[in-house]
Design a protein around this motif. Structure first.
Motif, PDB file in Angstrom:
ATOM      1  N   PHE A  95       0.789  -1.232   0.000  1.00 22.06           N
ATOM      2  CA  PHE A  95       0.000   0.000   0.000  1.00 22.06           C
ATOM      3  C   PHE A  95       0.826   1.289   0.000  1.00 22.06           C
ATOM      4  O   PHE A  95       0.262   2.363  -0.162  1.00 22.06           O
ATOM      5  CB  PHE A  95      -0.954   0.002   1.199  1.00 22.06           C
ATOM      6  CG  PHE A  95      -2.057  -1.000   1.077  1.00 22.06           C
ATOM      7  CD1 PHE A  95      -3.126  -0.780   0.224  1.00 22.06           C
ATOM      8  CD2 PHE A  95      -2.024  -2.182   1.799  1.00 22.06           C
ATOM      9  CE1 PHE A  95      -4.144  -1.711   0.097  1.00 22.06           C
ATOM     10  CE2 PHE A  95      -3.036  -3.117   1.686  1.00 22.06           C
ATOM     11  CZ  PHE A  95      -4.096  -2.884   0.829  1.00 22.06           C
ATOM     12  N   ASP A  96       2.133   1.195   0.200  1.00 19.83           N
ATOM     13  CA  ASP A  96       2.965   2.394   0.217  1.00 19.83           C
ATOM     14  C   ASP A  96       3.778   2.475  -1.077  1.00 19.83           C
ATOM     15  O   ASP A  96       4.527   1.556  -1.393  1.00 19.83           O
ATOM     16  CB  ASP A  96       3.911   2.377   1.422  1.00 19.83           C
ATOM     17  CG  ASP A  96       4.726   3.645   1.511  1.00 19.83           C
ATOM     18  OD1 ASP A  96       5.839   3.671   0.951  1.00 19.83           O
ATOM     19  OD2 ASP A  96       4.263   4.606   2.141  1.00 19.83           O
ATOM     20  N   PRO A  97       3.657   3.543  -1.848  1.00 21.10           N
ATOM     21  CA  PRO A  97       4.367   3.632  -3.134  1.00 21.10           C
ATOM     22  C   PRO A  97       5.881   3.508  -2.998  1.00 21.10           C
ATOM     23  O   PRO A  97       6.522   2.843  -3.817  1.00 21.10           O
ATOM     24  CB  PRO A  97       3.968   5.016  -3.659  1.00 21.10           C
ATOM     25  CG  PRO A  97       2.681   5.334  -2.973  1.00 21.10           C
ATOM     26  CD  PRO A  97       2.779   4.704  -1.624  1.00 21.10           C
ATOM     27  N   ASP A  98       6.466   4.153  -1.986  1.00 20.76           N
ATOM     28  CA  ASP A  98       7.918   4.098  -1.821  1.00 20.76           C
ATOM     29  C   ASP A  98       8.386   2.676  -1.536  1.00 20.76           C
ATOM     30  O   ASP A  98       9.336   2.168  -2.142  1.00 20.76           O
ATOM     31  CB  ASP A  98       8.369   5.019  -0.679  1.00 20.76           C
ATOM     32  CG  ASP A  98       8.084   6.482  -0.976  1.00 20.76           C
ATOM     33  OD1 ASP A  98       8.090   6.848  -2.167  1.00 20.76           O
ATOM     34  OD2 ASP A  98       7.854   7.242  -0.025  1.00 20.76           O
ATOM     35  N   LEU A  99       7.713   2.026  -0.588  1.00 17.92           N
ATOM     36  CA  LEU A  99       8.087   0.663  -0.245  1.00 17.92           C
ATOM     37  C   LEU A  99       7.774  -0.288  -1.392  1.00 17.92           C
ATOM     38  O   LEU A  99       8.524  -1.235  -1.663  1.00 17.92           O
ATOM     39  CB  LEU A  99       7.336   0.223   1.017  1.00 17.92           C
ATOM     40  CG  LEU A  99       7.801   0.877   2.315  1.00 17.92           C
ATOM     41  CD1 LEU A  99       6.786   0.617   3.424  1.00 17.92           C
ATOM     42  CD2 LEU A  99       9.170   0.362   2.720  1.00 17.92           C
ATOM     43  N   HIS A 100       6.668  -0.040  -2.072  1.00 14.68           N
ATOM     44  CA  HIS A 100       6.289  -0.896  -3.199  1.00 14.68           C
ATOM     45  C   HIS A 100       7.348  -0.852  -4.289  1.00 14.68           C
ATOM     46  O   HIS A 100       7.753  -1.898  -4.829  1.00 14.68           O
ATOM     47  CB  HIS A 100       4.947  -0.434  -3.756  1.00 14.68           C
ATOM     48  CG  HIS A 100       4.476  -1.240  -4.928  1.00 14.68           C
ATOM     49  ND1 HIS A 100       4.021  -2.536  -4.798  1.00 14.68           N
ATOM     50  CD2 HIS A 100       4.402  -0.944  -6.256  1.00 14.68           C
ATOM     51  CE1 HIS A 100       3.685  -3.010  -5.984  1.00 14.68           C
ATOM     52  NE2 HIS A 100       3.895  -2.057  -6.885  1.00 14.68           N
ATOM     53  N   ASN A 101       7.853   0.334  -4.607  1.00 11.92           N
ATOM     54  CA  ASN A 101       8.882   0.467  -5.624  1.00 11.92           C
ATOM     55  C   ASN A 101      10.188  -0.190  -5.181  1.00 11.92           C
ATOM     56  O   ASN A 101      10.886  -0.812  -5.984  1.00 11.92           O
ATOM     57  CB  ASN A 101       9.127   1.937  -5.942  1.00 11.92           C
ATOM     58  CG  ASN A 101       7.948   2.573  -6.649  1.00 11.92           C
ATOM     59  OD1 ASN A 101       7.178   1.892  -7.322  1.00 11.92           O
ATOM     60  ND2 ASN A 101       7.788   3.881  -6.489  1.00 11.92           N
ATOM     61  N   ALA A 102      10.484  -0.071  -3.892  1.00 15.42           N
ATOM     62  CA  ALA A 102      11.701  -0.690  -3.380  1.00 15.42           C
ATOM     63  C   ALA A 102      11.647  -2.206  -3.491  1.00 15.42           C
ATOM     64  O   ALA A 102      12.655  -2.872  -3.706  1.00 15.42           O
ATOM     65  CB  ALA A 102      11.927  -0.282  -1.917  1.00 15.42           C
ATOM     66  N   SER A 141      13.370  -5.226  -7.416  1.00 19.83           N
ATOM     67  CA  SER A 141      14.400  -6.198  -7.087  1.00 19.83           C
ATOM     68  C   SER A 141      13.820  -7.603  -7.138  1.00 19.83           C
ATOM     69  O   SER A 141      12.621  -7.808  -7.300  1.00 19.83           O
ATOM     70  CB  SER A 141      14.969  -5.923  -5.688  1.00 19.83           C
ATOM     71  OG  SER A 141      13.994  -6.245  -4.701  1.00 19.83           O
ATOM     72  N   THR A 142      14.695  -8.575  -6.995  1.00 16.47           N
ATOM     73  CA  THR A 142      14.254  -9.974  -6.983  1.00 16.47           C
ATOM     74  C   THR A 142      13.526 -10.329  -5.701  1.00 16.47           C
ATOM     75  O   THR A 142      12.965 -11.422  -5.587  1.00 16.47           O
ATOM     76  CB  THR A 142      15.475 -10.899  -7.124  1.00 16.47           C
ATOM     77  OG1 THR A 142      16.383 -10.647  -6.047  1.00 16.47           O
ATOM     78  CG2 THR A 142      16.180 -10.668  -8.448  1.00 16.47           C
ATOM     79  N   PHE A 143      13.499  -9.419  -4.748  1.00 15.80           N
ATOM     80  CA  PHE A 143      12.862  -9.701  -3.474  1.00 15.80           C
ATOM     81  C   PHE A 143      11.344  -9.745  -3.560  1.00 15.80           C
ATOM     82  O   PHE A 143      10.687 -10.198  -2.619  1.00 15.80           O
ATOM     83  CB  PHE A 143      13.303  -8.686  -2.406  1.00 15.80           C
ATOM     84  CG  PHE A 143      14.607  -9.062  -1.763  1.00 15.80           C
ATOM     85  CD1 PHE A 143      15.799  -8.575  -2.262  1.00 15.80           C
ATOM     86  CD2 PHE A 143      14.626  -9.930  -0.689  1.00 15.80           C
ATOM     87  CE1 PHE A 143      16.997  -8.940  -1.683  1.00 15.80           C
ATOM     88  CE2 PHE A 143      15.824 -10.299  -0.110  1.00 15.80           C
ATOM     89  CZ  PHE A 143      17.013  -9.808  -0.611  1.00 15.80           C
ATOM     90  N   ASP A 144      10.785  -9.291  -4.655  1.00 15.59           N
ATOM     91  CA  ASP A 144       9.338  -9.398  -4.816  1.00 15.59           C
ATOM     92  C   ASP A 144       8.922 -10.866  -4.810  1.00 15.59           C
ATOM     93  O   ASP A 144       8.046 -11.284  -4.034  1.00 15.59           O
ATOM     94  CB  ASP A 144       8.915  -8.729  -6.118  1.00 15.59           C
ATOM     95  CG  ASP A 144       7.405  -8.719  -6.295  1.00 15.59           C
ATOM     96  OD1 ASP A 144       6.696  -8.697  -5.269  1.00 15.59           O
ATOM     97  OD2 ASP A 144       6.948  -8.746  -7.444  1.00 15.59           O
ATOM     98  N   ALA A 145       9.568 -11.654  -5.662  1.00 16.91           N
ATOM     99  CA  ALA A 145       9.256 -13.089  -5.708  1.00 16.91           C
ATOM    100  C   ALA A 145       9.675 -13.771  -4.416  1.00 16.91           C
ATOM    101  O   ALA A 145       8.960 -14.654  -3.911  1.00 16.91           O
ATOM    102  CB  ALA A 145       9.961 -13.728  -6.901  1.00 16.91           C
TER     103      ALA A 145
END
Length: 243
Positions: free
Chosen positions: A65-72, A76-80
């Motif tokens: 829900f936070d744009p800054d954290l979402h982009n961070a 990166s590969t940390f999404d998966a």
């Protein structure tokens, strides 16, 4: 409190203070703590595993829900890895958690059908054990529910829906049990009030027989998701209440 939850709560406190000036520092700190938890081994004890799963949920919700954290996260590969870590934690918790058995003759437990321990000390122990197990059951269900929502929002295709989140599960649909503030209140609710067991997100008996007072926030969330907000507003209204 387990360290994973201490760190997650501390990050929540930082997040509340986030503004345009301190956003880079706070975003970096939260993202780093999230990464550390993702890469840490899963706990071996069930209480620590429950806390570990809760912490992963907190971080993932903030990132969603936070744009800054979402982009961070998504750059990166940390999404998966984040999704995989959360699913792995919930799956291990699932294998360590007791669920009301399928052998129950109905999905309704009538007052007096289950006998509590005879002593106050034993009742206190039973209540604490039930709260822990019910917390685990609800955490598992919410986690897989949340994972599907994230996948949907991320635009994943070919998502399959079996109507029960791919799990064989059950949980106690009773606000009186879940919200009991003491062992005595729990004992009264357990023995004197009717409560329901919801299996595999099947709310048919609940919709036929339950009353608004039986439904807590978790139940409302799942009912609205499965039945639609219009139908649930009508259901509550017909029973003299509001959603």
């Amino acid at each position: 409190m387990p360290k994973a939850m201490q760190d997650a709560y501390a990050c929540c406190a930082l997040y509340i203070t986030k503004n345009s000036l301190n956003a880079p520092v706070i975003t970096s700190h939260i993202h780093t703590r999230h990464q550390e938890l993702i890469l840490s081994p899963l706990p071996t004890s069930t209480p620590d595993l429950l806390a570990h799963t809760h912490a992963l949920l907190i971080y993932r919700i903030m990132h969603l829900f936070d744009p800054d954290l979402h982009n961070a996260l998504t750059t990166s590969t940390f999404d998966a890895l984040s999704m995989s870590a959360l699913e792995s934690a919930a799956a291990l918790l699932f294998s360590s958690t007791h669920f009301p058995p399928e052998s129950e003759p109905t999905d309704t437990l009538m007052p007096g059908t289950s006998i509590l321990p005879s002593t106050l000390e034993s009742t206190m122990h039973f209540w604490k054990l039930w709260v822990f197990e019910e917390s685990a059951r609800r955490t598992i269900l919410f986690t897989f529910y949340f994972l599907q929502i994230v996948r949907l929002l991320c635009g994943e295709r070919n998502l399959l829906c079996d109507g029960k989140l791919g799990l064989v599960h059950s949980w106690y649909f009773s606000a009186y049990l879940w919200n009991a503030p003491s062992a005595l209140d729990f004992a009264v609710a357990w023995t004197e009030r009717e409560h329901y067991i919801v299996r595999n997100v099947n709310f048919s008996k609940v919709l036929r027989e339950a009353q608004p007072g039986d439904i807590d926030r978790f139940g409302k969330m799942l009912l609205v998701t499965s039945q639609g907000i219009d139908r649930m507003q009508e259901w509550f209204s017909a029973r003299g209440s509001i959603l």
